[in-house]
Design a protein around this motif. Structure first.
Motif, PDB file in Angstrom:
ATOM      1  N   GLY A  18      -8.908  19.986  16.720  1.00  0.00           N
ATOM      2  CA  GLY A  18      -9.223  19.210  17.903  1.00  0.00           C
ATOM      3  C   GLY A  18      -8.005  18.895  18.741  1.00  0.00           C
ATOM      4  N   LEU A  19      -8.183  17.924  19.628  1.00  0.00           N
ATOM      5  CA  LEU A  19      -7.133  17.496  20.555  1.00  0.00           C
ATOM      6  C   LEU A  19      -6.626  16.120  20.127  1.00  0.00           C
ATOM      7  CD1 LEU A  19      -5.549  17.686  23.262  1.00  0.00           C
ATOM      8  CD2 LEU A  19      -7.577  16.670  24.353  1.00  0.00           C
ATOM      9  N   VAL A  20      -5.314  15.982  20.070  1.00  0.00           N
ATOM     10  CA  VAL A  20      -4.722  14.707  19.664  1.00  0.00           C
ATOM     11  C   VAL A  20      -3.430  14.487  20.441  1.00  0.00           C
ATOM     12  CG1 VAL A  20      -3.421  15.737  17.756  1.00  0.00           C
ATOM     13  CG2 VAL A  20      -4.094  13.329  17.641  1.00  0.00           C
ATOM     14  N   GLN A  21      -3.072  13.247  20.638  1.00  0.00           N
ATOM     15  CA  GLN A  21      -1.808  12.942  21.310  1.00  0.00           C
ATOM     16  C   GLN A  21      -0.642  13.086  20.326  1.00  0.00           C
ATOM     17  OE1 GLN A  21      -2.273   9.002  23.035  1.00  0.00           O
ATOM     18  NE2 GLN A  21      -2.838   9.890  25.008  1.00  0.00           N
ATOM     19  N   ALA A  22       0.516  13.330  20.868  1.00  0.00           N
ATOM     20  CA  ALA A  22       1.717  13.428  20.046  1.00  0.00           C
ATOM     21  C   ALA A  22       1.870  12.157  19.211  1.00  0.00           C
ATOM     22  CB  ALA A  22       2.943  13.634  20.921  1.00  0.00           C
ATOM     23  N   GLY A  23       2.213  12.361  17.938  1.00  0.00           N
ATOM     24  CA  GLY A  23       2.332  11.251  17.010  1.00  0.00           C
ATOM     25  C   GLY A  23       1.065  10.972  16.229  1.00  0.00           C
ATOM     26  N   GLY A  24      -0.020  11.605  16.631  1.00  0.00           N
ATOM     27  CA  GLY A  24      -1.290  11.397  15.967  1.00  0.00           C
ATOM     28  C   GLY A  24      -1.470  12.258  14.734  1.00  0.00           C
ATOM     29  N   SER A  25      -2.665  12.190  14.162  1.00  0.00           N
ATOM     30  CA  SER A  25      -2.973  12.895  12.918  1.00  0.00           C
ATOM     31  C   SER A  25      -4.280  13.659  13.028  1.00  0.00           C
ATOM     32  CB  SER A  25      -3.076  11.902  11.762  1.00  0.00           C
ATOM     33  OG  SER A  25      -1.863  11.204  11.549  1.00  0.00           O
ATOM     34  N   LEU A  26      -4.357  14.737  12.274  1.00  0.00           N
ATOM     35  CA  LEU A  26      -5.590  15.501  12.112  1.00  0.00           C
ATOM     36  C   LEU A  26      -5.644  15.996  10.674  1.00  0.00           C
ATOM     37  CD1 LEU A  26      -5.812  17.780  15.299  1.00  0.00           C
ATOM     38  CD2 LEU A  26      -7.363  15.923  14.695  1.00  0.00           C
ATOM     39  N   ARG A  27      -6.855  16.252  10.204  1.00  0.00           N
ATOM     40  CA  ARG A  27      -7.031  16.820   8.859  1.00  0.00           C
ATOM     41  C   ARG A  27      -7.928  18.035   8.961  1.00  0.00           C
ATOM     42  NH1 ARG A  27     -10.492  15.657   3.985  1.00  0.00           N
ATOM     43  NH2 ARG A  27      -9.181  15.932   2.137  1.00  0.00           N
ATOM     44  N   LEU A  28      -7.413  19.159   8.493  1.00  0.00           N
ATOM     45  CA  LEU A  28      -8.174  20.393   8.459  1.00  0.00           C
ATOM     46  C   LEU A  28      -8.766  20.594   7.070  1.00  0.00           C
ATOM     47  CD1 LEU A  28      -5.747  22.810  10.376  1.00  0.00           C
ATOM     48  CD2 LEU A  28      -7.662  21.489  11.284  1.00  0.00           C
ATOM     49  N   SER A  29      -9.973  21.128   7.048  1.00  0.00           N
ATOM     50  CA  SER A  29     -10.637  21.437   5.783  1.00  0.00           C
ATOM     51  C   SER A  29     -11.095  22.885   5.793  1.00  0.00           C
ATOM     52  CB  SER A  29     -11.852  20.525   5.575  1.00  0.00           C
ATOM     53  OG  SER A  29     -11.479  19.170   5.562  1.00  0.00           O
ATOM     54  N   CYS A  30     -11.180  23.465   4.613  1.00  0.00           N
ATOM     55  CA  CYS A  30     -11.592  24.869   4.499  1.00  0.00           C
ATOM     56  C   CYS A  30     -12.283  25.049   3.155  1.00  0.00           C
ATOM     57  CB  CYS A  30     -10.366  25.762   4.606  1.00  0.00           C
ATOM     58  SG  CYS A  30     -10.674  27.512   4.304  1.00  0.00           S
ATOM     59  N   ALA A  31     -13.467  25.655   3.179  1.00  0.00           N
ATOM     60  CA  ALA A  31     -14.205  25.893   1.946  1.00  0.00           C
ATOM     61  C   ALA A  31     -14.997  27.180   2.088  1.00  0.00           C
ATOM     62  CB  ALA A  31     -15.140  24.720   1.656  1.00  0.00           C
TER      63      ALA A  31
END
Length: 116
Positions: A10-23
């Motif tokens: 997705g889209l996030v501002q600098a300093g932010g967080s994201l979590r990717l998942s894969c199955a």
């Protein structure tokens, strides 16, 4: 045919967080090494992080201390927690897995965009 299914980009501002998942989409006995790669426009695909079946990890220097790879062997899933994101982390992220029979699988790719 087993496929790897990704989620969490997705889209996030600098300093932010994201979590990717894969199955995997279907049943598989298990994976040996699992990992994440990324490809930015005009660049080659590069390794971000890998994790062995025993939990040993390795990271690209550019993400050390910010990203964490983990896996759930019961689900044959792999995750990438991305913190302190920077605009230069913007890329399509691909999960990768190699079976114990050395068959290699790729996810469909997830767009991660970090705005400044």
């Amino acid at each position: 045919q087993v496929q790897l299914v990704e989620s969490g980009g997705g889209l996030v501002q600098a300093g932010g967080s994201l979590r990717l998942s894969c199955a995997p989409s279907g049943s598989i006995l298990g994976f040996n090494v699992m990992g994440w790669y990324r490809q930015a426009p005009g660049n080659q695909r590069e390794l971000v992080a890998v994790i062995s079946s025993g939990g040993r990890t390795n990271y690209a220097d550019s993400v050390k201390g910010r990203f964490t790879i983990s896996r759930d062997n019961a689900k044959n899933a792999v995750y990438l927690q991305m913190n302190s994101l920077k605009p230069e982390d913007t890329a399509v992220y691909y999960c990768n897995a190699k079976s114990f029979g050395s068959v290699v699988y790729w996810g469909q790719g997830s767009q991660v965009t970090v705005s400044s």
